[in-house]
Motif scaffolding. Structure first.
Motif, PDB file in Angstrom:
ATOM      1  N   GLU A  81       0.567  -1.075   0.049  1.00 24.00           N
ATOM      2  CA  GLU A  81      -0.327  -0.114  -0.034  1.00 24.00           C
ATOM      3  C   GLU A  81       1.362   1.536  -0.284  1.00 24.00           C
ATOM      4  O   GLU A  81       0.866   2.628  -0.434  1.00 24.00           O
ATOM      5  N   LEU A  84       2.943   1.520  -3.367  1.00 21.76           N
ATOM      6  CA  LEU A  84       1.551   2.335  -4.231  1.00 21.76           C
ATOM      7  C   LEU A  84       1.615   3.676  -4.488  1.00 21.76           C
ATOM      8  O   LEU A  84       1.066   4.557  -5.027  1.00 21.76           O
ATOM      9  N   ARG A  85       0.972   3.869  -3.516  1.00 23.39           N
ATOM     10  CA  ARG A  85       0.770   5.793  -2.649  1.00 23.39           C
ATOM     11  C   ARG A  85       1.979   6.446  -3.406  1.00 23.39           C
ATOM     12  O   ARG A  85       1.831   7.364  -3.520  1.00 23.39           O
ATOM     13  N   VAL A  89      -0.212   6.393  -6.952  1.00 22.35           N
ATOM     14  CA  VAL A  89      -1.578   5.408  -7.266  1.00 22.35           C
ATOM     15  C   VAL A  89      -2.602   5.973  -6.824  1.00 22.35           C
ATOM     16  O   VAL A  89      -1.828   6.245  -5.625  1.00 22.35           O
ATOM     17  N   GLU A  90      -3.353   6.543  -7.664  1.00 19.49           N
ATOM     18  CA  GLU A  90      -4.502   6.454  -6.902  1.00 19.49           C
ATOM     19  C   GLU A  90      -5.456   5.820  -5.624  1.00 19.49           C
ATOM     20  O   GLU A  90      -5.146   4.538  -5.915  1.00 19.49           O
ATOM     21  N   GLU A  91      -5.517   6.590  -4.634  1.00 19.76           N
ATOM     22  CA  GLU A  91      -5.916   6.292  -3.210  1.00 19.76           C
ATOM     23  C   GLU A  91      -7.169   4.922  -3.495  1.00 19.76           C
ATOM     24  O   GLU A  91      -6.736   4.203  -2.870  1.00 19.76           O
ATOM     25  N   GLU A  92      -8.275   5.874  -4.542  1.00 12.28           N
ATOM     26  CA  GLU A  92      -9.112   4.200  -4.444  1.00 12.28           C
ATOM     27  C   GLU A  92      -9.130   3.223  -5.178  1.00 12.28           C
ATOM     28  O   GLU A  92      -9.875   2.430  -5.493  1.00 12.28           O
ATOM     29  N   ARG A  93      -7.755   3.002  -5.773  1.00  7.81           N
ATOM     30  CA  ARG A  93      -7.006   1.991  -6.534  1.00  7.81           C
ATOM     31  C   ARG A  93      -6.032   0.861  -5.738  1.00  7.81           C
ATOM     32  O   ARG A  93      -5.734  -0.216  -6.128  1.00  7.81           O
ATOM     33  N   ILE A  94      -5.968   1.419  -4.564  1.00  3.38           N
ATOM     34  CA  ILE A  94      -4.700   0.709  -4.202  1.00  3.38           C
ATOM     35  C   ILE A  94      -4.775  -0.045  -3.464  1.00  3.38           C
ATOM     36  O   ILE A  94      -4.725  -1.492  -3.203  1.00  3.38           O
ATOM     37  N   TYR A  95      -6.466  -0.577  -2.717  1.00  5.53           N
ATOM     38  CA  TYR A  95      -6.104  -1.146  -2.098  1.00  5.53           C
ATOM     39  C   TYR A  95      -6.741  -2.948  -2.894  1.00  5.53           C
ATOM     40  O   TYR A  95      -6.359  -3.847  -2.523  1.00  5.53           O
ATOM     41  N   GLY A  96      -7.631  -3.076  -4.136  1.00  2.00           N
ATOM     42  CA  GLY A  96      -7.456  -3.668  -4.377  1.00  2.00           C
ATOM     43  C   GLY A  96      -6.700  -4.152  -5.770  1.00  2.00           C
ATOM     44  O   GLY A  96      -6.493  -5.614  -5.648  1.00  2.00           O
ATOM     45  N   ASP A  97      -5.095  -3.424  -6.091  1.00  2.98           N
ATOM     46  CA  ASP A  97      -4.227  -3.126  -6.716  1.00  2.98           C
ATOM     47  C   ASP A  97      -3.477  -3.763  -5.431  1.00  2.98           C
ATOM     48  O   ASP A  97      -2.966  -5.372  -6.287  1.00  2.98           O
TER      49      ASP A  97
END
Length: 140
Positions: A81, A84-85, A89-97
């Motif tokens: 996390e 990616l941050r 990477v856009e915050e709303e995509r991080i968990y799924g990625d």
């Protein structure tokens, strides 16, 4: 070697115990969006494999082996996390990625990403250049 599903269960169990002091089958099922019966089957397998001790109606406790792996899995998740941050990477995509990649990377790759995160944290100029590149890419 634990499967990705086993890893997900151990990570959630470790996290719940850290947060609440215990992990119930219903809490694990809710966190993983699966049926409690699926969690019970997995918990029985994890018990058999030595990651935890499970007594029906009494709860479960991670063994030292399970605690060690759970801690490492939670750290891996947090590191990815953070990585990616840090690269924008856009915050709303991080968990799924993270969910999509965490089980597909070797521990060697995870260690190298940790090294890179350390370098990014220590190099604000590099992070600024990376951010400018990201913004330029959005404008084109």
């Amino acid at each position: 070697m634990p499967t990705p599903s086993m890893e997900d269960h151990i990570e959630i169990i470790y996290s719940l115990i850290e947060q609440k002091g215990y992990a119930r089958v219903s809490d694990i099922a809710e966190a993983l969006s699966v049926l409690p019966s699926s969690v019970t089957k997995m918990v029985q397998k994890l018990d058999k494999d030595g990651y935890l001790i499970y007594e029906r109606y009494r709860g479960l406790v991670l063994t030292p082996k399970g605690q060690k792996l759970g801690k490492r899995l939670l750290q891996r998740h947090g590191l990815l996390e953070e990585f990616l941050r840090s690269i924008g990477v856009e915050e709303e995509r991080i968990y799924g990625d993270v969910e999509g990649i965490e089980h597909h990377l070797s521990w060697n790759s995870i260690d190298r990403i940790a090294d890179l995160v350390q370098l990014l944290e220590a190099s604000p100029d590099f992070r600024d250049k990376l951010e400018r590149l990201r913004k330029e890419g959005k404008d084109s």
